[in-house]
Design an enzyme around this catalytic site. Structure first.
Site, short mmCIF file in Angstrom:
data_model
loop_
_atom_site.label_atom_id
_atom_site.label_comp_id
_atom_site.label_asym_id
_atom_site.label_seq_id
_atom_site.Cartn_x
_atom_site.Cartn_y
_atom_site.Cartn_z
N CYS A 1 0.85 -1.20 0.00
CA CYS A 1 0.00 0.00 0.00
C CYS A 1 0.88 1.24 0.00
CB CYS A 1 -0.92 0.00 1.22
SG CYS A 1 -1.76 1.57 1.47
N CYS B 1 0.58 3.34 3.14
CA CYS B 1 1.29 2.73 4.28
C CYS B 1 2.79 2.97 4.15
CB CYS B 1 1.00 1.23 4.35
SG CYS B 1 -0.65 0.84 5.00
N ASP C 1 -1.16 16.27 -1.82
CA ASP C 1 -1.43 15.37 -2.94
C ASP C 1 -0.38 15.62 -4.03
OD1 ASP C 1 -4.25 13.76 -4.00
OD2 ASP C 1 -2.70 14.29 -5.47
N GLY D 1 -14.12 6.93 -8.23
CA GLY D 1 -12.76 7.25 -8.68
C GLY D 1 -11.67 6.92 -7.68
N THR E 1 -8.57 5.39 -6.28
CA THR E 1 -7.40 4.75 -6.92
C THR E 1 -6.43 4.18 -5.89
OG1 THR E 1 -6.25 6.87 -7.04
CG2 THR E 1 -7.52 6.19 -8.99
N HIS F 1 -8.70 7.86 2.60
CA HIS F 1 -8.07 9.18 2.68
C HIS F 1 -9.12 10.24 2.48
CE1 HIS F 1 -7.71 7.37 -1.33
NE2 HIS F 1 -7.94 8.59 -1.82
N HIS G 1 -9.83 13.82 1.20
CA HIS G 1 -9.29 14.91 0.38
C HIS G 1 -9.71 16.24 1.00
CE1 HIS G 1 -8.23 12.62 -3.39
NE2 HIS G 1 -9.13 11.77 -2.92
P1 AMP Z 1 -8.42 8.69 -4.85
O1 AMP Z 1 -8.64 8.85 -6.33
O2 AMP Z 1 -9.56 9.25 -4.04
O3 AMP Z 1 -8.07 7.28 -4.48
O4 AMP Z 1 -7.20 9.61 -4.50
C1 AMP Z 1 -5.88 9.16 -4.47
C2 AMP Z 1 -5.02 10.39 -4.46
O5 AMP Z 1 -3.73 10.01 -4.05
C3 AMP Z 1 -4.90 11.06 -5.83
O6 AMP Z 1 -5.36 12.39 -5.74
C4 AMP Z 1 -3.40 10.97 -6.12
O7 AMP Z 1 -2.92 12.10 -6.78
C5 AMP Z 1 -2.82 10.84 -4.73
N1 AMP Z 1 -1.53 10.17 -4.63
C6 AMP Z 1 -1.17 8.98 -5.18
N2 AMP Z 1 0.09 8.67 -4.85
C7 AMP Z 1 0.55 9.68 -4.07
C8 AMP Z 1 1.78 9.94 -3.42
N3 AMP Z 1 2.82 9.10 -3.50
N4 AMP Z 1 1.90 11.09 -2.71
C9 AMP Z 1 0.87 11.95 -2.62
N5 AMP Z 1 -0.33 11.74 -3.21
C10 AMP Z 1 -0.50 10.63 -3.93
#
Ligand code: AMP
Length: 114
Positions: free
Chosen positions: A4, A7, A30, A93, A95, A100, A102
């Site tokens: 993860c 993590c 982000d 959405g 990912t 988390h 936002h």
């Molecule tokens: P979600 O689409 O709600 O799952 O948001 C995941 C967020 O994590 C996205 O806005 C990505 O830009 C952000 N993200 C992914 N990897 C990283 C990282 N290594 N550092 C900071 N943000 C990240």
């Protein structure tokens, strides 16, 4: 969880711009910001989606929201306004499968979101 990405940020195996850190919660910028302020506030406990949230973790999610409020103030977006939200599973959405919150601000947002 080893694979993860969030993590790995918690365990300092991957770097991030950390803006808040305590025993239970960490917040970082982000990497692909969608607004002038875009911060992710996450629990240190690995919870894949909101669907996995246990009743005894309610207080933990409350703390994420309290931290978002404090960070909004620290970022000076509290008066103009900001948006906080969880994405849950693919239609929303999501990912990264570690919950988390936002925190987005610094510009006006439309409603409903796309
Ligand atoms: P979600 O689409 O709600 O799952 O948001 C995941 C967020 O994590 C996205 O806005 C990505 O830009 C952000 N993200 C992914 N990897 C990283 C990282 N290594 N550092 C900071 N943000 C990240």
């Amino acid at each position: 969880m080893e694979d993860c990405i969030f993590c790995q940020i918690i365990n300092k195996k991957i770097s991030a711009e950390i803006v808040y850190d305590n025993d239970r919660v960490i917040a970082f910028k982000d990497v692909n910001p969608q607004a002038p302020v875009h911060i992710l506030i996450i629990p240190k406990t690995h919870i894949p989606t909101l669907n996995d949230l246990l009743p005894e973790q309610t207080e933990l999610v409350g703390e994420l929201i309290q931290v978002s409020k404090e960070l909004a103030k620290a970022e000076c977006i509290d008066q103009n306004g900001y948006r906080v939200g969880f994405n849950c599973n693919k239609d929303a959405g999501q990912t990264v499968y570690h919950i988390h919150l936002h925190l987005l601000g610094g510009r006006a947002f439309s409603w409903p979101p796309g």
